[in-house]
Design a protein around this motif. Sequence first.
Motif, mmCIF file in Angstrom:
data_model
loop_
_atom_site.group_PDB
_atom_site.id
_atom_site.type_symbol
_atom_site.label_atom_id
_atom_site.label_comp_id
_atom_site.label_asym_id
_atom_site.label_seq_id
_atom_site.Cartn_x
_atom_site.Cartn_y
_atom_site.Cartn_z
ATOM 1 N N GLY B 112 0.822 -1.211 0.000
ATOM 2 C CA GLY B 112 0.000 0.000 0.000
ATOM 3 C C GLY B 112 0.850 1.253 0.000
ATOM 4 O O GLY B 112 0.623 2.176 -0.791
ATOM 5 N N VAL B 113 1.847 1.275 0.863
ATOM 6 C CA VAL B 113 2.712 2.456 0.947
ATOM 7 C C VAL B 113 3.463 2.657 -0.369
ATOM 8 O O VAL B 113 3.539 3.766 -0.909
ATOM 9 N N ALA B 114 3.989 1.545 -0.913
ATOM 10 C CA ALA B 114 4.745 1.633 -2.160
ATOM 11 C C ALA B 114 3.867 2.171 -3.286
ATOM 12 O O ALA B 114 4.245 3.099 -4.006
ATOM 13 N N LEU B 115 2.669 1.605 -3.415
ATOM 14 C CA LEU B 115 1.775 2.051 -4.486
ATOM 15 C C LEU B 115 1.367 3.509 -4.296
ATOM 16 O O LEU B 115 1.277 4.278 -5.257
ATOM 17 N N THR B 116 1.123 3.881 -3.037
ATOM 18 C CA THR B 116 0.696 5.259 -2.781
ATOM 19 C C THR B 116 1.783 6.249 -3.181
ATOM 20 O O THR B 116 1.519 7.238 -3.874
ATOM 21 N N SER B 117 3.035 5.942 -2.776
ATOM 22 C CA SER B 117 4.088 6.905 -3.103
ATOM 23 C C SER B 117 4.346 6.936 -4.608
ATOM 24 O O SER B 117 4.699 7.960 -5.170
ATOM 25 N N LEU B 118 4.123 5.800 -5.254
ATOM 26 C CA LEU B 118 4.319 5.738 -6.702
ATOM 27 C C LEU B 118 3.264 6.555 -7.444
ATOM 28 O O LEU B 118 3.549 7.257 -8.416
ATOM 29 N N PHE B 119 2.014 6.468 -6.963
ATOM 30 C CA PHE B 119 0.912 7.112 -7.686
ATOM 31 C C PHE B 119 0.482 8.447 -7.079
ATOM 32 O O PHE B 119 -0.459 9.061 -7.564
ATOM 33 N N ALA B 120 1.171 8.871 -6.000
ATOM 34 C CA ALA B 120 0.842 10.179 -5.438
ATOM 35 C C ALA B 120 1.148 11.250 -6.490
ATOM 36 O O ALA B 120 1.870 10.987 -7.450
ATOM 37 N N GLN B 121 0.616 12.446 -6.261
ATOM 38 C CA GLN B 121 0.708 13.433 -7.327
ATOM 39 C C GLN B 121 2.144 13.769 -7.734
ATOM 40 O O GLN B 121 2.390 14.230 -8.828
ATOM 41 N N LYS B 122 3.079 13.527 -6.783
ATOM 42 C CA LYS B 122 4.472 13.804 -7.141
ATOM 43 C C LYS B 122 5.269 12.534 -7.361
ATOM 44 O O LYS B 122 6.481 12.569 -7.527
ATOM 45 N N GLY B 123 4.583 11.396 -7.345
ATOM 46 C CA GLY B 123 5.268 10.103 -7.523
ATOM 47 C C GLY B 123 5.705 9.905 -8.959
ATOM 48 O O GLY B 123 5.325 10.638 -9.869
ATOM 49 N N TRP B 124 6.536 8.835 -9.162
ATOM 50 C CA TRP B 124 7.076 8.556 -10.501
ATOM 51 C C TRP B 124 5.980 8.394 -11.561
ATOM 52 O O TRP B 124 6.111 8.837 -12.671
ATOM 53 N N LEU B 125 4.935 7.666 -11.181
ATOM 54 C CA LEU B 125 3.856 7.467 -12.150
ATOM 55 C C LEU B 125 2.746 8.495 -11.957
ATOM 56 O O LEU B 125 2.057 8.860 -12.894
ATOM 57 N N GLY B 126 2.591 8.939 -10.695
ATOM 58 C CA GLY B 126 1.518 9.885 -10.388
ATOM 59 C C GLY B 126 1.693 11.214 -11.105
ATOM 60 O O GLY B 126 0.721 11.779 -11.626
ATOM 61 N N ALA B 127 2.944 11.702 -11.186
ATOM 62 C CA ALA B 127 3.173 13.013 -11.783
ATOM 63 C C ALA B 127 2.788 13.054 -13.267
ATOM 64 O O ALA B 127 1.990 13.907 -13.675
ATOM 65 N N ALA B 130 -0.885 12.827 -13.584
ATOM 66 C CA ALA B 130 -1.561 14.052 -13.167
ATOM 67 C C ALA B 130 -1.564 15.068 -14.301
ATOM 68 O O ALA B 130 -2.547 15.790 -14.509
ATOM 69 N N GLU B 131 -0.467 15.085 -15.084
ATOM 70 C CA GLU B 131 -0.421 16.009 -16.217
ATOM 71 C C GLU B 131 -1.496 15.676 -17.237
ATOM 72 O O GLU B 131 -2.005 16.537 -17.937
ATOM 73 N N LEU B 132 -1.817 14.406 -17.344
ATOM 74 C CA LEU B 132 -2.899 13.997 -18.246
ATOM 75 C C LEU B 132 -4.266 14.194 -17.595
ATOM 76 O O LEU B 132 -5.293 13.871 -18.171
#
Lengths: 355, 277
Positions: B112-127, B130-132
């Motif tokens: 959960g923590v890993a996925l959250t940080s990845l998909f958070a707005q500033k995460g590797w995938l989240g950022a 978010a632009e899209l």
Amino acid sequence: MKGRFPMAIEVRNLVKKFGAFAALDHVDLKIRSGELLALLGPSGSGKTTLLRIIAGLDWPDAGEVSFDGQNALARGAGERGVGFVFQHYALFRHMTVFENVAFGLRVQPRAIRKPDSAIRARVKELLDLVQLDWLADRYPGQLSGGQRQRVALARALAIEPRILLLDEPFGALDAKVRKELRTWLRALHEEINVTSIFVTHDQEEALEVANRVVVMDKGRIEQVGTPSDVYDNPETAFVHGFIGESIVLPVEIHDGVVRLGDTALNIAAERGSAGPSKLFVRRHDMQVSAPGWGGLEGTVRRVRTFGPIQRADIAVPGRLGETVIEIDAPRDRELHSGDIVGLQPRRYRIFADQP
Amino acid sequence: MSGGLRRNTLPGFGLTMGLTLTWLSIIVLIPLAGLFLKTMELGPDQFWAILTSRRTLNALKISFGLAFCAALVNLVMGMIVVWALVRYRFPGRRLFDAIVDIPFALPTAVAGVALTSLFAQKGWLGAPLAELGIKVAFTPIGIFVAMVFIGIPFVVRTVQPVLLDLDSEIEEAAASLGANRWHIVSKVILPSLMPAVLTGFALAFARAVGEYGSVIFIAGNLPNVSEIAPLLIVIRLSEFRYADATAIAVVMLVAAFLIIFAVNRLQRWAQVRAPAQ
């Protein structure tokens, strides 16, 4: 049930290698229209590879395969009109017996596919032919080995093949079922009139079922002939040793005289043969006689008696030590361990050793 | 033993059966019975009112709906992964094969923590997402992502042995009967895999419905929007509304039973069609 004309098959100069191993080493073979041919050989002799290439399941490195004079290699497995029966049946487990048999008809291109009623009628006819109509709704997992084999055969016949190929068709069955299916396959072949080839390593099966037998070894054809041909007139040492039971003695031929060790045998060498060779005698062609007239002699090692015959191990001295051979003698001739007996081959063949 | 009873060839039946029953009672049956008893404290009207309250309905809808979608995605992607792992030989195949098991082994909170940080707005995938204009973390999409993550091994590991076991001869048989590639895949391979595929789907679905640890980190947990049923149970418990909690729990329990029942039926179906050895 008579199909179209059965096809003649011709294989020319076929080569197939798996890495450094030559599964087929320049094989030529003509298969006549409508015959029932056995490919016989030990495992690794290339017989299954040859069958799979004819079926289009494998492709040769070189050579030609033609059906009625037309190049078969240009066509894929599904376009050759070949029915293939696998050793382990390869039935579709998720389909009933009925649907297994119907498969080949249902996957035909829409343009030539039969209407459903015609497919049903055809499948019923095939299941009757293999005497399994009462099992139409079962799954393959619920059948015995012999029944599965017959379903596989019905499935292969559904597409009205002009060639039927069977890979070790009875290999996975027990002895009794195997015997029954043998007789049945012969009868079926006469009824349906397709060119059929089956692969086997069982000589009895090949000799009993086939019209002609192709004996293979190490990717080469050793002999092609009728069952009695290959049994009575084996052309090579391999065929003599592989088919029927043979007594084999190492001999030396010099100036037309056959010698076993230092003893000259009173048997004739074939013209032109010389050097180290092997003397082949069928067990039932070896007669026990009195010793001392200057021929083949040996010492009885062990005698076993059962039924009308007695079987004896006899040690025959030769240049490279003794060779122990097994012979049959009638019960009225008493043999004891330690006796010295003479041996007289009624029929024999001599083959020069392969260099 | 009296003459009327057939003597069992394997001794110890009484002992093992007794232990089995005792153990299953302590571990499974008594707690479940407690659950039902607790729910009984509610009258049928109350029970119904709790279940049909907007928040409960939404939580159940989110849990079951997203779990179903995630299981569907796992079904498709899992089969592609299995196909690649079983049918082809490529460098790193064993590594990929091992990676499939990570969602099994990883503590769900870590996932959960890993996925959250990845998909958070500033995460590797989240950022980039978010632009899209796509927000994943703290939305229902986040729940879906976590459920896909934890479900994939179930499909892969149930289908893999069956595909491995599938004899290449049956494809050759189909080809020699005139079947084209499409027929072979659709009529021979897929139907052979179907019981295993559906079993994997059901297991992935059941796991996703019950998933708690990895989801709550990424979900955002907004009531009616991104609140899953297991979380609502925890919330009700912390509010000391035990009967409310157990009422939701009973619904999930019944669902779990239905899924297990379905899996069992699927496996029996698969057995009928397997070769009798």
